[in-house]
Design a protein around this motif. Sequence first.
Motif, PDB file in Angstrom:
ATOM      1  N   ALA A 203      62.160  20.752  18.227  1.00 21.73           N
ATOM      2  CA  ALA A 203      60.865  21.384  17.980  1.00 21.73           C
ATOM      3  C   ALA A 203      60.016  21.424  19.248  1.00 21.73           C
ATOM      4  CB  ALA A 203      60.129  20.642  16.865  1.00 21.73           C
ATOM      5  N   THR A 204      59.954  20.311  19.980  1.00 22.29           N
ATOM      6  CA  THR A 204      59.189  20.284  21.224  1.00 22.29           C
ATOM      7  C   THR A 204      59.790  21.222  22.257  1.00 22.29           C
ATOM      8  OG1 THR A 204      58.595  17.977  20.791  1.00 22.29           O
ATOM      9  CG2 THR A 204      58.279  18.794  23.026  1.00 22.29           C
ATOM     10  N   MET A 205      61.110  21.239  22.316  1.00 24.85           N
ATOM     11  CA  MET A 205      61.789  22.142  23.234  1.00 24.85           C
ATOM     12  C   MET A 205      61.509  23.608  22.890  1.00 24.85           C
ATOM     13  SD  MET A 205      65.886  22.253  24.061  1.00 24.85           S
ATOM     14  CE  MET A 205      65.899  20.457  24.271  1.00 24.85           C
ATOM     15  N   CYS A 206      61.404  23.898  21.601  1.00 25.69           N
ATOM     16  CA  CYS A 206      61.099  25.265  21.174  1.00 25.69           C
ATOM     17  C   CYS A 206      59.678  25.662  21.551  1.00 25.69           C
ATOM     18  CB  CYS A 206      61.308  25.396  19.672  1.00 25.69           C
ATOM     19  SG  CYS A 206      63.029  25.289  19.168  1.00 25.69           S
ATOM     20  N   PHE A 207      58.752  24.722  21.461  1.00 24.95           N
ATOM     21  CA  PHE A 207      57.379  24.999  21.891  1.00 24.95           C
ATOM     22  C   PHE A 207      57.360  25.366  23.371  1.00 24.95           C
ATOM     23  CE2 PHE A 207      53.133  23.701  23.336  1.00 24.95           C
ATOM     24  CZ  PHE A 207      52.351  24.392  22.432  1.00 24.95           C
ATOM     25  N   PHE A 208      58.117  24.639  24.178  1.00 26.99           N
ATOM     26  CA  PHE A 208      58.253  24.960  25.598  1.00 26.99           C
ATOM     27  C   PHE A 208      58.975  26.289  25.797  1.00 26.99           C
ATOM     28  CE2 PHE A 208      61.158  24.702  29.296  1.00 26.99           C
ATOM     29  CZ  PHE A 208      60.219  24.739  30.319  1.00 26.99           C
ATOM     30  N   ASN A 209      59.964  26.565  24.943  1.00 25.92           N
ATOM     31  CA  ASN A 209      60.728  27.800  25.061  1.00 25.92           C
ATOM     32  C   ASN A 209      59.864  29.027  24.803  1.00 25.92           C
ATOM     33  OD1 ASN A 209      63.186  29.113  25.564  1.00 25.92           O
ATOM     34  ND2 ASN A 209      63.615  29.308  23.391  1.00 25.92           N
ATOM     35  N   LEU A 210      58.924  28.897  23.882  1.00 27.89           N
ATOM     36  CA  LEU A 210      58.017  30.003  23.610  1.00 27.89           C
ATOM     37  C   LEU A 210      57.179  30.340  24.833  1.00 27.89           C
ATOM     38  CD1 LEU A 210      56.694  32.004  21.639  1.00 27.89           C
ATOM     39  CD2 LEU A 210      55.146  30.155  20.956  1.00 27.89           C
ATOM     40  N   PHE A 211      56.725  29.317  25.545  1.00 29.35           N
ATOM     41  CA  PHE A 211      55.929  29.570  26.738  1.00 29.35           C
ATOM     42  C   PHE A 211      56.776  30.157  27.862  1.00 29.35           C
ATOM     43  CE2 PHE A 211      52.946  26.800  24.590  1.00 29.35           C
ATOM     44  CZ  PHE A 211      51.718  27.358  24.947  1.00 29.35           C
ATOM     45  N   LEU A 212      58.068  29.900  27.836  1.00 27.77           N
ATOM     46  CA  LEU A 212      58.943  30.530  28.830  1.00 27.77           C
ATOM     47  C   LEU A 212      58.971  32.043  28.659  1.00 27.77           C
ATOM     48  CD1 LEU A 212      62.074  28.195  29.074  1.00 27.77           C
ATOM     49  CD2 LEU A 212      60.371  28.665  30.846  1.00 27.77           C
ATOM     50  N   ILE A 213      59.173  32.505  27.432  1.00 27.30           N
ATOM     51  CA  ILE A 213      59.211  33.955  27.210  1.00 27.30           C
ATOM     52  C   ILE A 213      57.829  34.563  27.441  1.00 27.30           C
ATOM     53  CG2 ILE A 213      58.738  33.926  24.729  1.00 27.30           C
ATOM     54  CD1 ILE A 213      61.316  36.115  26.579  1.00 27.30           C
ATOM     55  N   LEU A 214      56.758  33.786  27.143  1.00 28.56           N
ATOM     56  CA  LEU A 214      55.410  34.271  27.451  1.00 28.56           C
ATOM     57  C   LEU A 214      55.215  34.408  28.959  1.00 28.56           C
ATOM     58  CD1 LEU A 214      53.193  32.242  24.934  1.00 28.56           C
ATOM     59  CD2 LEU A 214      53.729  34.682  24.877  1.00 28.56           C
ATOM     60  N   ALA A 215      55.732  33.455  29.715  1.00 31.37           N
ATOM     61  CA  ALA A 215      55.624  33.530  31.174  1.00 31.37           C
ATOM     62  C   ALA A 215      56.393  34.722  31.720  1.00 31.37           C
ATOM     63  CB  ALA A 215      56.138  32.236  31.798  1.00 31.37           C
ATOM     64  N   VAL A 216      57.563  34.994  31.137  1.00 35.74           N
ATOM     65  CA  VAL A 216      58.338  36.171  31.562  1.00 35.74           C
ATOM     66  C   VAL A 216      57.548  37.443  31.303  1.00 35.74           C
ATOM     67  CG1 VAL A 216      60.412  37.527  31.090  1.00 35.74           C
ATOM     68  CG2 VAL A 216      60.567  35.042  31.278  1.00 35.74           C
ATOM     69  N   LEU A 217      56.920  37.529  30.141  1.00 36.87           N
ATOM     70  CA  LEU A 217      56.111  38.713  29.819  1.00 36.87           C
ATOM     71  C   LEU A 217      54.923  38.845  30.753  1.00 36.87           C
ATOM     72  CD1 LEU A 217      56.086  38.561  25.902  1.00 36.87           C
ATOM     73  CD2 LEU A 217      57.432  40.067  27.372  1.00 36.87           C
ATOM     74  N   VAL A 218      54.282  37.735  31.053  1.00 42.17           N
ATOM     75  CA  VAL A 218      53.108  37.788  31.947  1.00 42.17           C
ATOM     76  C   VAL A 218      53.513  38.277  33.329  1.00 42.17           C
ATOM     77  CG1 VAL A 218      51.410  36.367  33.153  1.00 42.17           C
ATOM     78  CG2 VAL A 218      51.783  36.051  30.698  1.00 42.17           C
ATOM     79  N   VAL A 219      54.616  37.761  33.871  1.00 42.23           N
ATOM     80  CA  VAL A 219      55.073  38.184  35.199  1.00 42.23           C
ATOM     81  C   VAL A 219      55.415  39.671  35.201  1.00 42.23           C
ATOM     82  CG1 VAL A 219      56.879  37.905  36.935  1.00 42.23           C
ATOM     83  CG2 VAL A 219      55.883  35.892  35.836  1.00 42.23           C
ATOM     84  N   CYS A 220      56.156  40.116  34.200  1.00 42.66           N
ATOM     85  CA  CYS A 220      56.579  41.525  34.159  1.00 42.66           C
ATOM     86  C   CYS A 220      55.393  42.466  33.960  1.00 42.66           C
ATOM     87  CB  CYS A 220      57.601  41.724  33.043  1.00 42.66           C
ATOM     88  SG  CYS A 220      59.173  40.890  33.304  1.00 42.66           S
ATOM     89  N   LEU A 221      54.516  42.140  33.013  1.00 44.65           N
ATOM     90  CA  LEU A 221      53.375  43.016  32.742  1.00 44.65           C
ATOM     91  C   LEU A 221      52.377  43.001  33.893  1.00 44.65           C
ATOM     92  CD1 LEU A 221      52.778  42.251  28.947  1.00 44.65           C
ATOM     93  CD2 LEU A 221      53.963  44.204  29.975  1.00 44.65           C
ATOM     94  N   THR A 222      52.198  41.839  34.531  1.00 44.58           N
ATOM     95  CA  THR A 222      51.307  41.778  35.697  1.00 44.58           C
ATOM     96  C   THR A 222      51.835  42.625  36.842  1.00 44.58           C
ATOM     97  OG1 THR A 222      50.621  39.540  35.077  1.00 44.58           O
ATOM     98  CG2 THR A 222      50.195  40.236  37.342  1.00 44.58           C
ATOM     99  N   LYS A 223      53.144  42.567  37.061  1.00 47.71           N
ATOM    100  CA  LYS A 223      53.747  43.389  38.117  1.00 47.71           C
ATOM    101  C   LYS A 223      53.581  44.867  37.817  1.00 47.71           C
ATOM    102  CE  LYS A 223      56.142  43.789  41.906  1.00 47.71           C
ATOM    103  NZ  LYS A 223      55.598  43.315  43.201  1.00 47.71           N
ATOM    104  N   MET A 224      53.714  45.256  36.553  1.00 46.71           N
ATOM    105  CA  MET A 224      53.519  46.654  36.176  1.00 46.71           C
ATOM    106  C   MET A 224      52.065  47.074  36.383  1.00 46.71           C
ATOM    107  SD  MET A 224      55.841  46.773  32.712  1.00 46.71           S
ATOM    108  CE  MET A 224      55.441  48.490  32.388  1.00 46.71           C
ATOM    109  N   ALA A 225      51.126  46.171  36.060  1.00 52.27           N
ATOM    110  CA  ALA A 225      49.712  46.491  36.256  1.00 52.27           C
ATOM    111  C   ALA A 225      49.369  46.621  37.731  1.00 52.27           C
ATOM    112  CB  ALA A 225      48.845  45.422  35.599  1.00 52.27           C
ATOM    113  N   GLN A 226      49.978  45.775  38.581  1.00 50.32           N
ATOM    114  CA  GLN A 226      49.737  45.876  40.027  1.00 50.32           C
ATOM    115  C   GLN A 226      50.309  47.167  40.598  1.00 50.32           C
ATOM    116  OE1 GLN A 226      51.454  42.282  41.600  1.00 50.32           O
ATOM    117  NE2 GLN A 226      49.707  40.996  41.005  1.00 50.32           N
ATOM    118  N   THR A 227      51.452  47.567  40.108  1.00 47.62           N
ATOM    119  CA  THR A 227      52.045  48.830  40.575  1.00 47.62           C
ATOM    120  C   THR A 227      51.222  50.019  40.129  1.00 47.62           C
ATOM    121  OG1 THR A 227      54.233  47.808  40.467  1.00 47.62           O
ATOM    122  CG2 THR A 227      54.154  50.212  40.595  1.00 47.62           C
ATOM    123  N   GLY A 228      50.643  49.918  38.946  1.00 45.65           N
ATOM    124  CA  GLY A 228      49.803  50.990  38.435  1.00 45.65           C
ATOM    125  C   GLY A 228      50.590  52.012  37.642  1.00 45.65           C
ATOM    126  N   ARG A 229      49.858  52.884  37.016  1.00 44.14           N
ATOM    127  CA  ARG A 229      50.446  53.928  36.196  1.00 44.14           C
ATOM    128  C   ARG A 229      50.633  55.190  37.016  1.00 44.14           C
ATOM    129  NH1 ARG A 229      47.721  56.595  30.767  1.00 44.14           N
ATOM    130  NH2 ARG A 229      49.571  57.785  30.068  1.00 44.14           N
TER     131      ARG A 229
END
Length: 506
Positions: A203-229
């Motif tokens: 259960a604790t590992m899963c809580f950490f695992n959720l933040f891993l996928i959130l971190a992946v999303l933040v990095v990818c979406l931030t990079k897309m926002a920096q590149t612009g539309r």
Amino acid sequence: MCIRDSIYTVALRTSLSMRDTLEGERDMPEGESLVLPNILGDDEPKSNEPALGKKADWTAMSWLLLSDVVGSSVLSFSGVTASLGWVLSIVCMILFCYLAYWSACLMSSTRTMIQQKCNISTGSMGQTAKLLLGERASQITFFAVYGMFAFLGNASYLLVLGTSLSSILRYWNVSTCSMTSSMLACIIILPSSVTIRRLRNVATMCFFNLFLILAVLVVCLTKMAQTGRADHVETHLFEPTMTLLSFCQAMANILYAYAGHWMYFEIMAEMEEPTDFPKVFWINAPLQLLLYMTVAVIGYYYVGSGGHHYLIDNLEEHSESRLVVEIMLFVHIAISYLIKNVALAQFVVGKVRPSAVESNSKRARMVYGLCSVSILCMGWVVANAMPVFYDLLSLIGALLCGPISYVLPISFFVLGCMALQDKSEPASELEHTGLAARQVAAVPSIAAVWRHVKTQMAFATTLFMAAIVVFLSLIHISEPTRLLSISYAVFCLKKKKKKSHITNCE
């Protein structure tokens, strides 16, 4: 009555006739229930071996379920919006989120009915099928859920882990083949897969695992926002090029994004209060819907109908941000493998040595370790030895994911209502008047009629939902982008591998 009686005959497995069974239940004092013999096959006597630790509450299981269902497939949800447009994608995500919650509540109600009536705690879909449909149905369910769906799904995780590990090593110009990289991935996850024996232990590992996928999303979406539309990017409320096939494929992707029901009975068995299972979705459903909609909306805004809808493909090759994302994704998939491996290994242990399931003795740990290693080795061999493994996984995932996750839970609930519905009626003054009382009791009450109507409505709903899920499953076979929890990642990696192979040949 005939349907209910036939299910009673299979489920109860007693030497009493149907008439004696129903009369015995009717004559019981108020508040008591019919105690049935254990027909699940666990005939071994209880041992004095030390038991495993205490069970988890519903909040811990909520993080586990969220970590299991929300996989790397969320990285591709902008493609769903590109197929449907803004309006339909958002509406379908909300509707299917409620459908997943509703079917999960039906599974919880089914388990509660069986527990109250039979004093048996079901811990899997196969055990539930055995109680309601008999031994043959149980064997078919076990084979479909564990032998095909879960085992092949875990084997595909090993290939994705190997591909992710190869991408990480390429940053340092180290090249490895698929077999070698997947073997290295097996060695990395081997210690955890052998020692972790319970879902509540991760259960604790899963809580950490959720933040891993959130971190992946933040990095990818931030990079897309920096590149612009880009100026040529177009978005639509309703996709003008949408066809019936693309609509059904997108609907199937959303439907399967909420799938994970094959393990819900196992999760309930790990909880302190299994009746609290619907509370799991108080945390799970809003966060899951929020993640899917965030990726779908932001990704579609920057990418539009074209471009790379798998967010990681928008990162530069051999960049540090790509390396960080690949490492986090590798850890995320490894934890997801461990979650499913616990349920699969416990099933195998229950077949090999049932007394070792709840025991914490040295012998029980050894049995679990051997079963876990066997599953790991067999998965690696099957995934690497079969040339058509991806195609087989596509077919099995498309055919089984929908029925296992949605049709079976609804069917179990309907069959449970037919076979195990409460027959107790309020006490009457005519209860002690002999034959007259029995004649009056034979007249169906308003409550009994209403239960029958609700059962028929649930049966009609089951047929309707089964038709929809089967139709979407058949459509999904044509382009299997959502097979299991990481299926879209498998599909994208396979597609990317083919493109690189074509480029090298040219």
